[in-house]
Design an enzyme around this catalytic site. Structure first.
Site, mmCIF file in Angstrom:
data_model
loop_
_atom_site.group_PDB
_atom_site.id
_atom_site.type_symbol
_atom_site.label_atom_id
_atom_site.label_comp_id
_atom_site.label_asym_id
_atom_site.label_seq_id
_atom_site.Cartn_x
_atom_site.Cartn_y
_atom_site.Cartn_z
ATOM 1 N N GLU A 50 0.824 -1.210 0.000
ATOM 2 C CA GLU A 50 0.000 0.000 0.000
ATOM 3 C C GLU A 50 0.856 1.257 0.000
ATOM 4 O OE1 GLU A 50 -3.063 0.330 -0.594
ATOM 5 O OE2 GLU A 50 -3.620 -1.784 -0.531
ATOM 6 N N TYR A 133 -6.298 6.695 4.048
ATOM 7 C CA TYR A 133 -6.494 5.621 3.075
ATOM 8 C C TYR A 133 -5.706 4.371 3.461
ATOM 9 C CZ TYR A 133 -5.692 2.558 -0.791
ATOM 10 O OH TYR A 133 -5.583 1.407 -1.534
ATOM 11 N N ASP A 151 -9.733 4.646 -2.915
ATOM 12 C CA ASP A 151 -8.650 5.099 -3.790
ATOM 13 C C ASP A 151 -9.250 5.647 -5.074
ATOM 14 O OD1 ASP A 151 -9.437 2.857 -5.234
ATOM 15 O OD2 ASP A 151 -7.416 2.041 -5.436
ATOM 16 N N CYS A 203 -14.365 -0.882 -14.808
ATOM 17 C CA CYS A 203 -14.834 0.506 -14.738
ATOM 18 C C CYS A 203 -13.643 1.442 -14.906
ATOM 19 C CB CYS A 203 -15.539 0.740 -13.401
ATOM 20 S SG CYS A 203 -16.563 2.219 -13.353
ATOM 21 N N CYS A 210 -18.981 -1.585 -19.583
ATOM 22 C CA CYS A 210 -20.243 -1.681 -18.838
ATOM 23 C C CYS A 210 -20.991 -2.987 -19.125
ATOM 24 C CB CYS A 210 -21.132 -0.488 -19.171
ATOM 25 S SG CYS A 210 -20.426 1.114 -18.715
ATOM 26 N N CYS A 213 -19.925 -5.651 -16.618
ATOM 27 C CA CYS A 213 -19.754 -5.232 -15.232
ATOM 28 C C CYS A 213 -20.772 -5.911 -14.335
ATOM 29 C CB CYS A 213 -19.909 -3.711 -15.127
ATOM 30 S SG CYS A 213 -19.801 -3.088 -13.431
ATOM 31 N N CYS A 219 -26.276 0.661 -11.954
ATOM 32 C CA CYS A 219 -25.386 1.805 -12.199
ATOM 33 C C CYS A 219 -26.149 2.939 -12.890
ATOM 34 C CB CYS A 219 -24.200 1.372 -13.055
ATOM 35 S SG CYS A 219 -23.065 2.741 -13.423
#
Length: 359
Positions: A50, A133, A151, A203, A210, A213, A219
């Site tokens: 991270e 974060y 993020d 995405c 799409c 997804c 959405c």
């Protein structure tokens, strides 16, 4: 329609089913199947990844992560490392304050927590170099706590899911709130990684897929045909350009004159070439009197907040010269341009290309 949020447990299970089949393979990640079998992530490896991934791509981080964890397999090993060795290993990854904080954090965890990371968001947030974060990511991924991990990928997914047109960074609080409501209590660590994978692979910033997804039905941006234009961002101010001089010098035997930069500031603690300040029109300030030759080549590099142009000068180190302050001579057989930050490595490459000095 933004208030009509599906039940997070049901909503999350759809994404987790997708993640079980499509999770990205990464050297720091425990696969969904292993996690279900009871294998727990190593908090040290989660933390390391991270920190490295902050403002850096997965592709750029993989090799660094593997080298670091091979050389320093535990946090105690890293805490005992020499600062210059860690900074040299980090060279080229950028944002060098991360490397300094990496060492600080390793030493605090080793000395004050017995080498074990605390497992809560609030406790993690108190460690050097760990912000909101990173604290959320570690507590979620390593300890399976239902923290909200936000993020750039998650911001994009949430902006599209709820058709949020308020630009970033001002919309961050709203996007975090939406992401928090959707975070399930079941497998929250896998869920956090699943949302990030969704943003990274489906995405995507341009041409989102799409049609495949797992969240395509609810959405709102897909329904309204606005997915490709989201998230919107406040225009950034143009970056200024700074100028400076950099001095590459060798002894007759081929040793290079290097300088360790101050711990604070850009490239803090890194080895590089002696040089001037970076400003509008800095005056030449060579490290010693010599017949300096301007190569006629310029280093061009972009930092977060400005562009940099450096003129390159070369000369031989005079006999009897004694390095002062933070300067040192590095034998040509010990010198490795890969230990230099990117902007300094660029200067070396230009010098070698133009056959400067002893090349």
């Amino acid at each position: 329609m933004r208030d009509e949020i599906p039940d997070p447990q049901t909503f999350g299970s759809v994404l987790l089913d997708w993640y079980d089949d499509h999770a990205r393979k990464m050297p720091w990640r425990i696969s969904p199947s292993d996690r279900k079998a009871g294998v727990m992530p190593d908090p040290y490896r989660v933390w390391m990844s991270e920190v490295m991934l902050q403002q850096t791509t997965v592709a750029a981080v993989k090799d660094y992560f593997q080298r670091f964890t091979l050389r320093w397999p535990t946090i105690a090993d890293l805490a005992a490392a020499e600062d210059p060795d860690v900074m040299a290993e980090w060279a080229g990854l950028g944002y060098y304050a991360r490397a300094r904080n990496l060492l600080k954090c390793a030493r605090v965890v080793t000395s004050e927590y017995g080498g074990q990371f605390p497992d809560t968001y609030d406790a993690l947030l108190k460690l050097p170099g760990i912000g909101p974060y990173t604290a959320a990511a570690i507590s979620s991924i390593a300890f399976d706590r239902p923290e909200t991990v936000l993020d750039g990928n998650v911001e994009r997914v949430m902006a599209r899911m709820y058709d949020i047109h308020d630009p970033l960074p001002g919309s961050k609080p709203a996007l975090k709130s939406l992401a928090g409501v959707l975070t399930p209590s079941v497998r929250p660590g896998d869920y956090a990684q699943a949302v990030m994978d969704l943003g990274a692979t489906i995405c995507t910033p341009k041409s989102p897929a799409c049609g495949i997804c797992p969240w395509r039905s609810p959405c709102l941006a897909r329904q309204n045909g606005t997915a490709a234009e989201l998230p919107k961002k406040t225009p950034k101010a143009p970056k200024p350009t700074r100028h400076g001089h950099v001095y590459l010098a060798q002894t007759i035997e081929g040793a290079w004159l290097l300088e360790r930069r101050p711990d604070k500031g850009l490239l803090g603690g890194m080895l590089g070439w002696p040089g001037s300040d970076w400003g509008d029109a800095p005056a030449p300030s060579p490290p010693f009197e010599a017949d300096w030759n301007c190569l006629g080549e310029e280093v061009r590099h972009t930092f977060t907040h400005f562009h940099l142009i450096l003129k390159i000068y070369v000369a031989f180190v005079p006999e009897g010269f004694s390095p002062q302050n933070q300067m040192l001579l590095v034998d040509k057989h010990q010198f490795d341009p890969g230990d230099l930050p990117t902007v300094m490595a660029k200067a070396f490459k230009l010098c070698s290309t133009t056959k400067g000095l002893g090349f």
